[in-house]
Scaffold this active site. Structure first.
Site, PDB file in Angstrom:
ATOM      1  N   HIS A  98       0.569  14.800  -3.562  1.00 28.90           N
ATOM      2  CA  HIS A  98       1.512  14.244  -2.816  1.00 28.90           C
ATOM      3  C   HIS A  98       2.136  13.084  -3.670  1.00 28.90           C
ATOM      4  O   HIS A  98       1.663  12.477  -4.555  1.00 28.90           O
ATOM      5  CB  HIS A  98       0.649  13.331  -1.523  1.00 28.90           C
ATOM      6  N   HIS A 128       4.292   9.499  -2.917  1.00 22.74           N
ATOM      7  CA  HIS A 128       4.483   8.518  -2.196  1.00 22.74           C
ATOM      8  C   HIS A 128       5.836   7.767  -2.109  1.00 22.74           C
ATOM      9  O   HIS A 128       6.636   7.630  -3.116  1.00 22.74           O
ATOM     10  CB  HIS A 128       3.712   7.126  -2.459  1.00 22.74           C
ATOM     11  N   ASN A 177      -0.086   9.054  -7.929  1.00 22.80           N
ATOM     12  CA  ASN A 177      -1.394   8.647  -8.101  1.00 22.80           C
ATOM     13  C   ASN A 177      -2.192   9.884  -8.751  1.00 22.80           C
ATOM     14  O   ASN A 177      -2.297  10.970  -8.288  1.00 22.80           O
ATOM     15  CB  ASN A 177      -2.051   8.136  -7.150  1.00 22.80           C
ATOM     16  N   ASP A 182       2.492   7.476   6.155  1.00 20.73           N
ATOM     17  CA  ASP A 182       1.163   7.103   5.797  1.00 20.73           C
ATOM     18  C   ASP A 182       0.499   6.545   6.851  1.00 20.73           C
ATOM     19  O   ASP A 182       1.188   5.446   7.542  1.00 20.73           O
ATOM     20  CB  ASP A 182       1.212   6.285   4.373  1.00 20.73           C
ATOM     21  N   ILE A 183      -0.917   6.724   7.073  1.00 22.09           N
ATOM     22  CA  ILE A 183      -1.639   5.841   8.156  1.00 22.09           C
ATOM     23  C   ILE A 183      -1.773   4.566   7.751  1.00 22.09           C
ATOM     24  O   ILE A 183      -1.973   3.990   8.900  1.00 22.09           O
ATOM     25  CB  ILE A 183      -2.970   6.696   8.220  1.00 22.09           C
ATOM     26  N   GLY A 196      -5.945   5.673  -9.071  1.00 22.97           N
ATOM     27  CA  GLY A 196      -5.970   5.257  -7.568  1.00 22.97           C
ATOM     28  C   GLY A 196      -5.923   6.525  -6.496  1.00 22.97           C
ATOM     29  O   GLY A 196      -5.431   6.198  -5.401  1.00 22.97           O
TER      30      GLY A 196
HETATM   31  P1  5GP Z   1      -3.455   8.467  -2.828  1.00 20.84           P
HETATM   32  O1  5GP Z   1      -4.347   7.262  -2.921  1.00 20.84           O
HETATM   33  O2  5GP Z   1      -4.349   9.601  -2.736  1.00 20.84           O
HETATM   34  O3  5GP Z   1      -2.646   8.391  -3.885  1.00 20.84           O
HETATM   35  O4  5GP Z   1      -3.006   8.412  -1.312  1.00 20.84           O
HETATM   36  C1  5GP Z   1      -3.557   8.844  -0.248  1.00 20.84           C
HETATM   37  C2  5GP Z   1      -2.608   8.224   0.912  1.00 20.84           C
HETATM   38  O5  5GP Z   1      -3.131   8.861   2.181  1.00 20.84           O
HETATM   39  C3  5GP Z   1      -3.173   6.596   1.148  1.00 20.84           C
HETATM   40  O6  5GP Z   1      -1.986   5.717   1.120  1.00 20.84           O
HETATM   41  C4  5GP Z   1      -3.791   6.790   2.585  1.00 20.84           C
HETATM   42  O7  5GP Z   1      -3.159   5.649   3.467  1.00 20.84           O
HETATM   43  C5  5GP Z   1      -3.195   7.950   3.251  1.00 20.84           C
HETATM   44  N1  5GP Z   1      -4.145   8.620   4.097  1.00 20.84           N
HETATM   45  C6  5GP Z   1      -5.318   8.987   4.170  1.00 20.84           C
HETATM   46  N2  5GP Z   1      -5.683   9.659   5.259  1.00 20.84           N
HETATM   47  C7  5GP Z   1      -4.525   9.647   6.074  1.00 20.84           C
HETATM   48  C8  5GP Z   1      -4.422  10.581   7.156  1.00 20.84           C
HETATM   49  O8  5GP Z   1      -5.246  10.990   7.623  1.00 20.84           O
HETATM   50  N3  5GP Z   1      -3.240  10.595   7.779  1.00 20.84           N
HETATM   51  C9  5GP Z   1      -2.156   9.918   7.108  1.00 20.84           C
HETATM   52  N4  5GP Z   1      -0.793  10.049   7.645  1.00 20.84           N
HETATM   53  N5  5GP Z   1      -2.374   9.143   5.871  1.00 20.84           N
HETATM   54  C10 5GP Z   1      -3.530   9.148   5.316  1.00 20.84           C
END
Ligand code: 5GP
Length: 113
Positions: free
Chosen positions: A99, A101, A86, A30-31, A92
């Site tokens: 995906h 986590h 999520n 995760d970034i 969230g």
């Molecule tokens: P969500 O909020 O949809 O459950 O999780 C999305 C996750 O993707 C977040 O934790 C966010 O930090 C991560 N994320 C968003 N854009 C990127 C990206 O371009 N590269 C990576 N490696 N992670 C990302």
């Protein structure tokens, strides 16, 4: 087709260091990590949310099996870890490509925020 950053990474259209890849999924860090280990496990199939998993039968089994394998590789199996999906705005979700986590390397708290 979901045209999100994760779709582009899964299709190989954007370069991203992978921690795992097979014919049905990719995984990468995760970034914006929320724990010492924070890895995202992403299906290659175009699936927006966990509500569309019927599009690829068995995909959640597969993603969770991959998460367990990566957790083992990351040395988290003994201490434990958290797997999170999520769903939607209140859940969230910010990227609309399914995906899982994988979070570990610290003690998690409950309830989540
Ligand atoms: P969500 O909020 O949809 O459950 O999780 C999305 C996750 O993707 C977040 O934790 C966010 O930090 C991560 N994320 C968003 N854009 C990127 C990206 O371009 N590269 C990576 N490696 N992670 C990302």
């Amino acid at each position: 087709m979901t045209d999100t950053i994760f779709g582009k990474i899964a299709r190989g259209e954007i370069e991203c260091p992978k921690v795992y890849e097979d014919d049905r999924s990719v995984a990468f860090r995760d970034i914006n990590p929320q724990a010492p280990v924070h890895i995202l496990i992403v299906p290659k199939a175009s699936i927006e949310t966990v509500r569309q998993i019927d599009r690829e039968p068995g995909i959640m089994d597969h993603l969770f099996a991959v998460a367990n394998k990566i957790a083992e590789q990351e040395g988290l199996a003994e201490q434990g870890y958290r797997l999170v999906v999520n769903m939607g705005p209140a859940g969230g979700q910010s990227v609309y490509h399914l995906h899982v986590h994988l979070l570990g390397g610290r003690a998690m708290t409950w309830p989540p925020g």
